[in-house]
Design an enzyme around this catalytic site. Structure first.
Site, mmCIF file in Angstrom:
data_model
loop_
_atom_site.group_PDB
_atom_site.id
_atom_site.type_symbol
_atom_site.label_atom_id
_atom_site.label_comp_id
_atom_site.label_asym_id
_atom_site.label_seq_id
_atom_site.Cartn_x
_atom_site.Cartn_y
_atom_site.Cartn_z
ATOM 1 N N GLU A 29 23.447 -21.558 30.161
ATOM 2 C CA GLU A 29 22.917 -21.226 28.955
ATOM 3 C C GLU A 29 23.406 -19.713 28.645
ATOM 4 O O GLU A 29 22.986 -18.700 28.979
ATOM 5 C CB GLU A 29 21.433 -21.320 29.058
ATOM 6 C CG GLU A 29 20.785 -21.395 27.608
ATOM 7 C CD GLU A 29 20.084 -20.216 27.283
ATOM 8 O OE1 GLU A 29 20.678 -19.306 26.514
ATOM 9 O OE2 GLU A 29 18.769 -19.663 27.519
ATOM 10 N N GLU A 83 27.874 -11.160 19.333
ATOM 11 C CA GLU A 83 26.666 -10.888 19.737
ATOM 12 C C GLU A 83 26.134 -9.507 20.111
ATOM 13 O O GLU A 83 26.880 -8.944 21.044
ATOM 14 C CB GLU A 83 26.248 -11.855 21.095
ATOM 15 C CG GLU A 83 24.708 -11.871 21.269
ATOM 16 C CD GLU A 83 24.317 -12.734 22.448
ATOM 17 O OE1 GLU A 83 25.175 -12.744 23.422
ATOM 18 O OE2 GLU A 83 23.549 -13.521 22.685
ATOM 19 N N LYS A 139 18.622 -15.294 42.014
ATOM 20 C CA LYS A 139 18.834 -13.892 41.820
ATOM 21 C C LYS A 139 18.478 -13.742 40.390
ATOM 22 O O LYS A 139 18.813 -13.896 39.394
ATOM 23 C CB LYS A 139 20.381 -13.719 41.876
ATOM 24 C CG LYS A 139 20.686 -12.194 42.040
ATOM 25 C CD LYS A 139 22.230 -12.065 41.462
ATOM 26 C CE LYS A 139 22.582 -11.383 40.017
ATOM 27 N NZ LYS A 139 21.798 -10.397 39.885
ATOM 28 N N PRO A 140 17.367 -12.414 40.469
ATOM 29 C CA PRO A 140 16.860 -12.081 39.289
ATOM 30 C C PRO A 140 18.051 -10.878 38.615
ATOM 31 O O PRO A 140 18.888 -10.512 39.586
ATOM 32 C CB PRO A 140 15.512 -11.118 39.584
ATOM 33 C CG PRO A 140 15.402 -11.474 41.116
ATOM 34 C CD PRO A 140 16.655 -11.885 41.704
ATOM 35 N N GLU A 157 31.064 -14.384 29.304
ATOM 36 C CA GLU A 157 31.841 -13.945 30.427
ATOM 37 C C GLU A 157 31.502 -14.238 31.804
ATOM 38 O O GLU A 157 32.344 -14.726 32.550
ATOM 39 C CB GLU A 157 31.994 -12.348 30.364
ATOM 40 C CG GLU A 157 32.723 -11.478 28.983
ATOM 41 C CD GLU A 157 31.508 -11.835 27.980
ATOM 42 O OE1 GLU A 157 30.278 -11.488 28.110
ATOM 43 O OE2 GLU A 157 31.826 -12.264 26.865
ATOM 44 N N SER A 197 25.723 -13.951 29.900
ATOM 45 C CA SER A 197 26.809 -13.921 29.176
ATOM 46 C C SER A 197 27.764 -15.023 29.154
ATOM 47 O O SER A 197 27.694 -15.556 30.407
ATOM 48 C CB SER A 197 27.292 -12.510 29.396
ATOM 49 O OG SER A 197 27.810 -12.386 30.531
ATOM 50 N N ASN A 234 24.388 2.056 24.028
ATOM 51 C CA ASN A 234 25.556 2.535 23.693
ATOM 52 C C ASN A 234 26.366 1.448 23.145
ATOM 53 O O ASN A 234 26.918 1.488 21.972
ATOM 54 C CB ASN A 234 26.261 3.239 24.779
ATOM 55 C CG ASN A 234 25.825 4.273 25.276
ATOM 56 O OD1 ASN A 234 25.113 5.048 24.542
ATOM 57 N ND2 ASN A 234 25.976 4.642 26.586
ATOM 58 N N TRP A 237 17.934 -10.310 32.390
ATOM 59 C CA TRP A 237 16.888 -9.363 32.279
ATOM 60 C C TRP A 237 15.936 -9.500 30.927
ATOM 61 O O TRP A 237 14.911 -8.973 30.909
ATOM 62 C CB TRP A 237 17.449 -8.093 32.142
ATOM 63 C CG TRP A 237 18.574 -7.741 31.452
ATOM 64 C CD1 TRP A 237 19.821 -7.826 31.637
ATOM 65 C CD2 TRP A 237 18.625 -7.428 30.038
ATOM 66 N NE1 TRP A 237 20.616 -7.484 30.686
ATOM 67 C CE2 TRP A 237 19.968 -7.409 29.534
ATOM 68 C CE3 TRP A 237 17.546 -7.278 29.137
ATOM 69 C CZ2 TRP A 237 20.348 -7.148 28.235
ATOM 70 C CZ3 TRP A 237 17.986 -7.105 27.722
ATOM 71 C CH2 TRP A 237 19.230 -7.029 27.329
ATOM 72 N N CYS A 263 18.809 -14.654 23.253
ATOM 73 C CA CYS A 263 20.077 -15.145 23.237
ATOM 74 C C CYS A 263 19.925 -16.275 21.892
ATOM 75 O O CYS A 263 20.960 -16.304 21.076
ATOM 76 C CB CYS A 263 20.420 -16.225 24.344
ATOM 77 S SG CYS A 263 18.821 -16.983 25.132
ATOM 78 N N GLN A 317 23.402 -0.996 27.440
ATOM 79 C CA GLN A 317 23.113 -1.700 26.256
ATOM 80 C C GLN A 317 23.097 -0.893 24.793
ATOM 81 O O GLN A 317 23.300 -1.321 23.914
ATOM 82 C CB GLN A 317 21.751 -2.753 26.220
ATOM 83 C CG GLN A 317 22.034 -3.784 27.191
ATOM 84 C CD GLN A 317 22.943 -4.671 26.678
ATOM 85 O OE1 GLN A 317 22.989 -5.017 25.552
ATOM 86 N NE2 GLN A 317 23.972 -5.397 27.407
HETATM 87 P P1 ADP Z 1 23.930 -9.610 30.422
HETATM 88 O O1 ADP Z 1 25.097 -9.064 29.606
HETATM 89 O O2 ADP Z 1 22.803 -10.065 29.836
HETATM 90 O O3 ADP Z 1 23.396 -8.525 31.504
HETATM 91 P P2 ADP Z 1 25.339 -10.903 32.363
HETATM 92 O O4 ADP Z 1 26.031 -12.136 32.303
HETATM 93 O O5 ADP Z 1 26.150 -9.919 32.846
HETATM 94 O O6 ADP Z 1 24.546 -10.773 31.037
HETATM 95 O O7 ADP Z 1 24.230 -11.271 33.579
HETATM 96 C C1 ADP Z 1 23.363 -12.399 33.886
HETATM 97 C C2 ADP Z 1 23.161 -12.352 35.095
HETATM 98 O O8 ADP Z 1 24.365 -12.796 35.750
HETATM 99 C C3 ADP Z 1 22.471 -11.212 35.920
HETATM 100 O O9 ADP Z 1 21.627 -11.639 36.918
HETATM 101 C C4 ADP Z 1 23.702 -10.666 36.683
HETATM 102 O O10 ADP Z 1 23.573 -10.005 37.656
HETATM 103 C C5 ADP Z 1 24.421 -11.841 36.930
HETATM 104 N N1 ADP Z 1 26.021 -11.767 37.166
HETATM 105 C C6 ADP Z 1 26.956 -11.014 36.751
HETATM 106 N N2 ADP Z 1 28.040 -11.012 37.075
HETATM 107 C C7 ADP Z 1 28.084 -12.126 37.870
HETATM 108 C C8 ADP Z 1 29.054 -12.759 38.719
HETATM 109 N N3 ADP Z 1 30.336 -12.114 38.612
HETATM 110 N N4 ADP Z 1 28.610 -13.749 39.171
HETATM 111 C C9 ADP Z 1 27.442 -14.292 39.456
HETATM 112 N N5 ADP Z 1 26.599 -13.741 38.611
HETATM 113 C C10 ADP Z 1 26.692 -12.472 37.849
#
Ligand code: ADP
Length: 489
Positions: A258, A389, A182-183, A238, A236, A341, A158, A292, A339
């Site tokens: 990335e 981060e 997917k946005p 994760e 992220s 919090n 975002w 980032c 974010q």
């Molecule tokens: P941030 O912490 O910057 O929001 P995320 O990694 O959670 O970072 O989100 C980045 C993108 O990844 C968003 O479009 C989010 O919807 C998507 N996303 C989050 N979880 C998953 C998942 N389990 N599988 C695929 N895409 C995901």
């Protein structure tokens, strides 16, 4: 120009060149981070919608489809046309971006101009991606072809909604892939507007598809889909792990990632301190710290440390926080309450762990998700704010004495996205540039990103490089064709 009441025309999913509701009929609200209030409902896709989008993209990639039959130069014209349309509607896009994301209108316009440049840059590649012939042993001739990988899934964050879309769309379309994007759920509006522009530009049915929704539903459906051949992701660490795992458990689709960063900006004592303070300030506070490659560890030489800290605090205190649509605003709200919090938690941890608060440290106002530009001095490598981060407007200033020491400390992280060094000593600059484990090194500047130059991370900041010719490589397969020749010619 800046208009917070911009009309919102598109709120549905974009599949096969049509705006359609989600199959489930579900919607979700997108929030204005300046007020915390809902802007509008948008369609909420899930796995069934992803599948419909993939089928459309698959058909658009069929051997005899208009897209596959199209000359590279014609694809280039479409990309140029899309750039022209962004230019035509730059204010509309920038207004939607400011509204949905909270970045200042000026920053949003800047992002749109970067997007235009990037589409034009990749438009130039469309008829220039060629293979080669290679010397062969024996009576054979061998040539190498570069081909599009097929249907690609693209998942974006975002913080730079249109720009991240552009980094994904432009190279994929340049080489002839079809795509499902997917946005981020926080910022769906500009991607839908871009989808409408792509249709107006003349991209054939099914080449570009946009499915809004959440990570565990839409994102996971893209990652696990058996007909998607590659996923490009920015977000992220994760989620990057989940994507790698999903690829491994489904069809081993190619993955480029990335991810985050904890990038060092190293400032020697031979620089103009005022200039250095400003570069370091922009390195961390640009886009409200939601970047980032933010320079989130400011290492300052001990001989100028105290002066630097005083000036850095002054500059942070004078940063204008407020309505992203108002003239002169430099910093709008953080993206959402979660974010906000999280960042406030980091600020609290820094104070508990002994860092000295020099500026900010509090929420700004009672409405929306604003945070004061915050500066900590006396930060040490072990503190949480020096390791994790934050993704917010928090500058951590650390002290160093020698080049060797600072290189070792700068590299003591699992991240490796970006880095910077400010010095007038060429030896310091070059030794640092060679030794730092990061995908970008900026010398006497910071965050200087161009469409022509590769961008991406070492270590857990990801793999693969976007932009430049590297972007083309992310979306192409390499095919070797070997032809037996008659023994006697
Ligand atoms: P941030 O912490 O910057 O929001 P995320 O990694 O959670 O970072 O989100 C980045 C993108 O990844 C968003 O479009 C989010 O919807 C998507 N996303 C989050 N979880 C998953 C998942 N389990 N599988 C695929 N895409 C995901």
């Amino acid at each position: 120009m800046a208009n917070p009441n911009q009309e919102i025309k598109y709120t549905q999913l974009f599949i096969n060149n049509q705006f359609v509701g989600a199959k489930s009929g579900k919607t979700f609200g997108t929030i204005n981070p300046s007020t915390g209030k809902q802007i509008i409902d948008v369609a909420e896709g899930d796995a069934a919608d992803v599948d419909a989008a993939v089928q459309a993209a698959k058909q658009a990639f069929a051997r005899s489809s208009p897209w596959r039959q199209m000359d590279g130069s014609a694809r280039g014209k479409l990309l140029h046309k899309l750039a022209d349309l962004i230019e035509r509607d730059i204010n509309v896009l920038a207004n939607l971006e400011s509204l949905d994301n909270g970045k200042t209108f000026g920053d949003a316009v800047f992002d749109m101009n970067c997007a235009i440049d990037t589409f034009r840059y990749y438009a130039g590649w469309t008829d220039k991606v060629h293979g080669s012939t290679v010397p062969s042993d024996g009576p054979v001739m061998t040539y190498i072809r570069k081909e599009p990988v097929g249907v690609v899934g693209q998942i974006i964050p975002w913080n730079y909604p249109v720009l991240m879309l552009t980094w994904k769309w432009a190279p994929a379309l340049a080489v002839g892939c079809t795509l499902v994007l997917k946005p981020a759920e926080q910022t769906p509006l500009t991607a839908l507007y871009m989808a409408a522009l792509s249709k107006e530009a003349g991209f054939p049915d099914g080449v570009i598809n946009v499915v809004n929704g959440f990570g565990p539903t839409v994102g996971a459906a893209i990652v696990n889909h058996p007909d998607i051949r590659k996923v490009a992701f920015t977000g992220s660490v994760e989620t990057g792990r989940l994507i790698t795992e999903g690829s491994s458990k489904s069809n081993l689709k190619r993955v480029s990632l990335e991810l985050g960063g904890k990038s060092p900006l190293v400032i020697f004592d031979d620089v103009n301190v005022d200039e250095a303070v400003e570069i370091a300030h922009n390195a961390i506070f640009a886009n409200h710290g939601q970047n980032c490659c933010a320079g989130s560890r400011t290492f300052v030489h001990e001989r100028i440390y105290d002066t630097f800290v005083t000036k850095a605090a002054q500059m942070a205190k004078s940063r204008k926080v407020g309505d992203p649509f108002a003239d002169g605003t430099q910093q709008g709200p953080q993206i959402d309450e979660e974010q906000l919090n999280k960042i406030m938690g980091y600020i609290e941890s820094a104070q508990k762990e002994g860092a000295k608060l020099q500026a900010g440290g509090k929420r700004s106002g009672n409405v929306g998700y604003f945070i004061e530009p915050t500066v900590f001095s006396d930060v040490t490598d072990e503190m949480t704010i020096a390791r994790e981060e934050i993704f917010g407007p928090v500058q951590s200033i650390l002290k160093f004495s020698t080049l060797d020491e600072v290189i070792e400390r700068a590299n003591k992280t699992e991240y490796g996205l970006a880095s910077g060094v400010l010095t007038n000593n060429i030896n310091n600059a070059l030794v640092f540039a060679n030794a730092i484990e990061a995908g970008s090194v900026w010398v006497n500047c910071y965050d200087y990103v161009m469409p022509t130059t590769p961008f991406g991370g070492y270590k857990q900041s990801g793999h693969g490089r976007e932009l430049g010719y590297c972007g083309i490589e992310l979306y192409t397969e390499t095919k070797t064709v070997t032809i037996k020749l008659p023994t006697k010619v």
